[in-house]
Design a protein around this motif. Sequence first.
Motif, PDB file in Angstrom:
ATOM      1  N   ARG A   1      36.769  52.398  28.785  1.00 42.35           N
ATOM      2  CA  ARG A   1      36.965  51.323  29.772  1.00 42.35           C
ATOM      3  C   ARG A   1      35.606  50.859  30.320  1.00 42.35           C
ATOM      4  NH1 ARG A   1      41.684  51.374  28.247  1.00 42.35           N
ATOM      5  NH2 ARG A   1      40.740  49.524  27.316  1.00 42.35           N
TER       6      ARG A   1
ATOM      7  N   PRO B   1      40.113  42.099  23.170  1.00 49.97           N
ATOM      8  CA  PRO B   1      41.251  42.963  23.538  1.00 49.97           C
ATOM      9  C   PRO B   1      41.197  43.433  24.988  1.00 49.97           C
ATOM     10  CG  PRO B   1      40.325  43.621  21.428  1.00 49.97           C
ATOM     11  CD  PRO B   1      39.381  42.627  22.011  1.00 49.97           C
ATOM     12  N   GLU B   2      39.982  43.648  25.498  1.00 46.49           N
ATOM     13  CA  GLU B   2      39.868  44.123  26.876  1.00 46.49           C
ATOM     14  C   GLU B   2      40.319  43.038  27.861  1.00 46.49           C
ATOM     15  OE1 GLU B   2      38.945  47.530  29.256  1.00 46.49           O
ATOM     16  OE2 GLU B   2      39.286  47.158  27.127  1.00 46.49           O
ATOM     17  N   ASP B   3      40.018  41.770  27.539  1.00 48.56           N
ATOM     18  CA  ASP B   3      40.492  40.685  28.393  1.00 48.56           C
ATOM     19  C   ASP B   3      42.021  40.645  28.410  1.00 48.56           C
ATOM     20  OD1 ASP B   3      37.856  40.103  28.749  1.00 48.56           O
ATOM     21  OD2 ASP B   3      37.857  38.232  27.613  1.00 48.56           O
ATOM     22  N   SER B   4      42.610  40.838  27.239  1.00 50.06           N
ATOM     23  CA  SER B   4      44.076  40.848  27.153  1.00 50.06           C
ATOM     24  C   SER B   4      44.658  42.007  27.948  1.00 50.06           C
ATOM     25  CB  SER B   4      44.512  40.951  25.684  1.00 50.06           C
ATOM     26  OG  SER B   4      44.025  39.858  24.932  1.00 50.06           O
ATOM     27  N   TYR B   5      43.975  43.142  27.933  1.00 49.80           N
ATOM     28  CA  TYR B   5      44.417  44.315  28.695  1.00 49.80           C
ATOM     29  C   TYR B   5      44.461  43.996  30.192  1.00 49.80           C
ATOM     30  CZ  TYR B   5      44.052  49.000  30.801  1.00 49.80           C
ATOM     31  OH  TYR B   5      44.227  50.130  31.571  1.00 49.80           O
ATOM     32  N   TYR B   6      43.429  43.315  30.701  1.00 50.46           N
ATOM     33  CA  TYR B   6      43.382  42.977  32.118  1.00 50.46           C
ATOM     34  C   TYR B   6      44.449  41.941  32.473  1.00 50.46           C
ATOM     35  CZ  TYR B   6      39.213  45.649  33.317  1.00 50.46           C
ATOM     36  OH  TYR B   6      38.334  46.680  33.584  1.00 50.46           O
ATOM     37  N   ARG B   7      44.679  40.995  31.566  1.00 50.78           N
ATOM     38  CA  ARG B   7      45.723  39.999  31.817  1.00 50.78           C
ATOM     39  C   ARG B   7      47.096  40.657  31.862  1.00 50.78           C
ATOM     40  NH1 ARG B   7      42.668  36.961  27.823  1.00 50.78           N
ATOM     41  NH2 ARG B   7      41.406  35.346  28.849  1.00 50.78           N
ATOM     42  N   THR B   8      47.306  41.616  30.971  1.00 54.15           N
ATOM     43  CA  THR B   8      48.586  42.322  30.939  1.00 54.15           C
ATOM     44  C   THR B   8      48.835  43.072  32.241  1.00 54.15           C
ATOM     45  OG1 THR B   8      48.426  42.602  28.531  1.00 54.15           O
ATOM     46  CG2 THR B   8      49.950  44.058  29.711  1.00 54.15           C
ATOM     47  N   LEU B   9      47.756  43.609  32.823  1.00 49.83           N
ATOM     48  CA  LEU B   9      47.877  44.341  34.082  1.00 49.83           C
ATOM     49  C   LEU B   9      48.020  43.394  35.276  1.00 49.83           C
ATOM     50  CD1 LEU B   9      45.165  47.126  33.601  1.00 49.83           C
ATOM     51  CD2 LEU B   9      47.643  47.365  33.401  1.00 49.83           C
TER      52      LEU B   9
ATOM     53  N   ARG C   1      39.521  48.542  35.449  1.00 50.48           N
ATOM     54  CA  ARG C   1      40.932  48.950  35.405  1.00 50.48           C
ATOM     55  C   ARG C   1      41.118  50.091  34.402  1.00 50.48           C
ATOM     56  NH1 ARG C   1      44.722  45.707  38.016  1.00 50.48           N
ATOM     57  NH2 ARG C   1      43.610  44.664  39.703  1.00 50.48           N
ATOM     58  N   GLY C   2      42.143  50.888  34.657  1.00 46.60           N
ATOM     59  CA  GLY C   2      42.469  51.987  33.755  1.00 46.60           C
ATOM     60  C   GLY C   2      41.838  53.307  34.122  1.00 46.60           C
TER      61      GLY C   2
END
Length: 304
Positions: free
Chosen positions: A135, A150-158, A179-180
């Motif tokens: 992270r 992918p990390e941007d998508s992870y933050y959007r998902t959260l 995050r995470g």
Amino acid sequence: MSGARRDQAGLADDRGFIVVAVLWMLAALAALALIYLTYVTNTAVTVAVNADRLQADALVNAGIELAAYRLTARNEAARPTSGTFNARVGAGRVSVTFRSEAARVDLNMAPKPLLSGLMTALGVSATDAPVYADRILAWRSSTEPGQDNPEDSYYRTLGAPYLPRHAPFPHSEELWLVRGIPAAVVERVLPFVTVFSNMRAVNLLDAAPQVVAGLPGMTPGLLQQVLRDRADPNLDPRALVGLAGGTNATVEGSKAYRVTVAVELPSHRRSSAEIVILLLESGDEPYRVLSWHNAVDGSAGKPL
């Protein structure tokens, strides 16, 4: 009632009115005096507090100047990576401790094994520590504009209201935004990390035991030996690097130093501040302030 009696009664009423008026005036003057006394007292207290604060700031600055002078007076090869000294400045006292930022893990430079190793040494499970290290790496890693990260998508998902910086951490406290990583882990990690050393390795001589324990390949037995040997003034410091395996370990210092200044004022009030300075090799100024935390009021200055 005769005219004389009426005149006497009227005179008595007038005297009563005058007495009441005088009493009201005296009460008003007493209230004004109380207000003025309160104002003067509060002003005196404010002036005293401000005077102490100005004196404390002057003593802290004196401590920084003395530390910078001690460090820059020696060439880089002979420069100490840590130290402490006391001094009397005017009627005040100053106690200074300085330590190279190489004693901490640099969030912007440390490789994944060192980041995860530090977390493991601080009680994070061996399964979670590498994930949390990823992270951090993803937060600081650059990305091409318009690239699907992918990390941007992870933050959007959260549902985060922001995306990773994709650039170096400007200050350690930004770790709270990653995050995470559980808040309890961030709180444990912050005292042992920096963004100012600009080094992939940590200094074995000055690092906290928790940091040394986080070095890749470090075992409990080896840790005890390193801690024991580094306290031996007759030991060649370079031998420690070989003992620790040489991976992410060094005895070199950084040009950034964390200076802790504790002062005692003539009024016997005590104060302290923690400042990170960068030693400059050229220019009119011998150093530059990177971060300042004043313990008098708990205020923290953001890195410049």
